[in-house]
Enzyme design. Structure first.
Site, mmCIF file in Angstrom:
data_model
loop_
_atom_site.group_PDB
_atom_site.id
_atom_site.type_symbol
_atom_site.label_atom_id
_atom_site.label_comp_id
_atom_site.label_asym_id
_atom_site.label_seq_id
_atom_site.Cartn_x
_atom_site.Cartn_y
_atom_site.Cartn_z
ATOM 1 N N TYR A 74 81.494 -1.591 10.961
ATOM 2 C CA TYR A 74 80.714 -0.425 11.089
ATOM 3 C C TYR A 74 79.789 -0.356 10.245
ATOM 4 O O TYR A 74 80.239 -0.297 8.865
ATOM 5 C CB TYR A 74 81.714 0.808 11.039
ATOM 6 C CG TYR A 74 82.653 1.108 12.317
ATOM 7 C CD1 TYR A 74 82.215 0.293 13.423
ATOM 8 C CD2 TYR A 74 83.294 2.008 12.242
ATOM 9 C CE1 TYR A 74 82.947 0.561 14.723
ATOM 10 C CE2 TYR A 74 84.336 2.296 13.634
ATOM 11 C CZ TYR A 74 83.990 1.415 14.729
ATOM 12 O OH TYR A 74 84.627 1.564 15.720
ATOM 13 N N CYS A 75 78.475 -0.140 10.223
ATOM 14 C CA CYS A 75 77.566 -0.102 9.239
ATOM 15 C C CYS A 75 77.663 -1.227 8.376
ATOM 16 O O CYS A 75 77.386 -1.114 7.114
ATOM 17 C CB CYS A 75 77.564 1.279 8.418
ATOM 18 S SG CYS A 75 76.963 2.726 9.861
#
Length: 325
Positions: free
Chosen positions: A53-54
């Site tokens: 995530y990110c």
């Protein structure tokens, strides 16, 4: 907030989980801190993230907040591995080396000594499932992970993994499976949820608001501050913008008006109380949006409204599938 057992395990989690997929990109560290504080204040315990995530920023932000916003022993930290983080032999996938490397990376970014729920983000057809699950067992034996789950597994994949883990003493049971599940996406009811129910595995429902579409915000266009207007998330939202979805959204809006609540609350309460579901995983752009999800805790859908929503969102079943619920 009420809590539920995660499958047949002894782990209890809040019946709403806070998702962090946008932390570090669409959600700043400051807003993330506000969201975490509000979630914990409401009685929430289950926090869901992933190593990709990110580009790992989601885990890093959460790691900075643990101990500052909430004590480590008052939350259940769940993260995932398997998705590719970078090129190289250990940059992704479900091999033993890649998984254990990913686990160490998550522990470092989260600044913790163990993961409460470590999840396999996807099935890896290139790696024998015995090798993948042996790595999971090693992670739990080392104390770096306490419970194991999977994500985005089909019914046969979930059944295979669960059966293998029960085949010999000392193997870690699969206690959770994450699946997309909402009034707009009920495909998990064909095989995934029946497999989870049979094996005593708790379902964590991601995208329980139909990727935001079930809030009704897209009925008259795309709000400029919505995920649907974001270059990197527009295709994600567009997946559920069609004629069938429009009919379901209208039914949700009508139900919300009759109950004096929001479409978000109706849609979330529906999936929260479906057979096999332990907790929907909710993400939010800001703290006000999260507050709308947390307010759902006090909503129980009347049987007549639940039946109407079941009917308008029903999916076809073929041989030998059987509807649940």
């Amino acid at each position: 907030m009420q809590h539920r057992q995660l499958g047949r395990s002894g782990l209890r989690v809040s019946r709403i989980a806070l998702g962090t997929m946008t932390w570090g990109r669409d959600t700043s560290a400051e807003v993330a801190a506000e969201q975490l504080a509000a979630f914990v204040e409401a009685g929430g315990t289950l926090l869901d993230t992933a190593d990709v995530y990110c580009d790992g920023e989601s885990e890093r932000i959460l790691g900075e907040l643990i101990g500052k916003v909430v004590p480590r022993d008052e939350i259940v930290v769940a993260t995932k591995a398997v998705a590719r983080r970078h090129e190289g032999p250990f940059g992704g996938g479900a091999s033993r080396g890649a998984l254990l490397t990913a686990l160490d990376g998550s522990l470092s970014r989260l600044a913790v000594d163990h993961i409460d729920l470590w999840q396999l983000h996807a099935w890896d057809p290139a790696v024998p499932i015995e090798e993948t699950l042996a790595a999971v067992d090693a992670a739990l034996a080392s104390g770096k992970a306490r419970y194991v789950g999977v994500s985005n597994y089909s019914g046969w994949q979930l059944g295979t993994a669960a059966t293998w883990q029960r085949a010999a003493p000392g193997r870690a049971p699969i206690v959770a499976n994450q699946a997309e599940y909402s009034l707009l996406e009920r495909g998990a009811e064909r095989e995934v949820i029946p497999a989870a129910l049979h094996h005593g595995i708790g379902v964590l429902a991601w995208a329980p608001l139909g990727r935001g579409v079930l809030t009704g915000k897209y009925r008259n266009g795309t709000p400029p501050d919505s995920r649907g207007a974001s270059p990197h998330l527009a295709p994600y939202v567009e997946h559920h913008r069609n004629e069938r979805a429009a009919r379901i959204v209208q039914a949700v809006v009508t139900a919300a008006e009759g109950l004096g609540t929001s479409p978000l609350a109706v849609a979330l309460a529906w999936v929260r109380d479906r057979p096999g579901v332990v907790a929907p995983v909710v993400g939010a752009r800001d703290t006000a949006q999260l507050a709308g999800s947390l307010a759902t805790e006090n909503l129980e859908l009347p049987p007549a409204i639940r039946a109407a929503l079941d009917d308008v969102s029903a999916i076809p079943f073929g041989y030998p599938e059987q509807p649940i619920g």
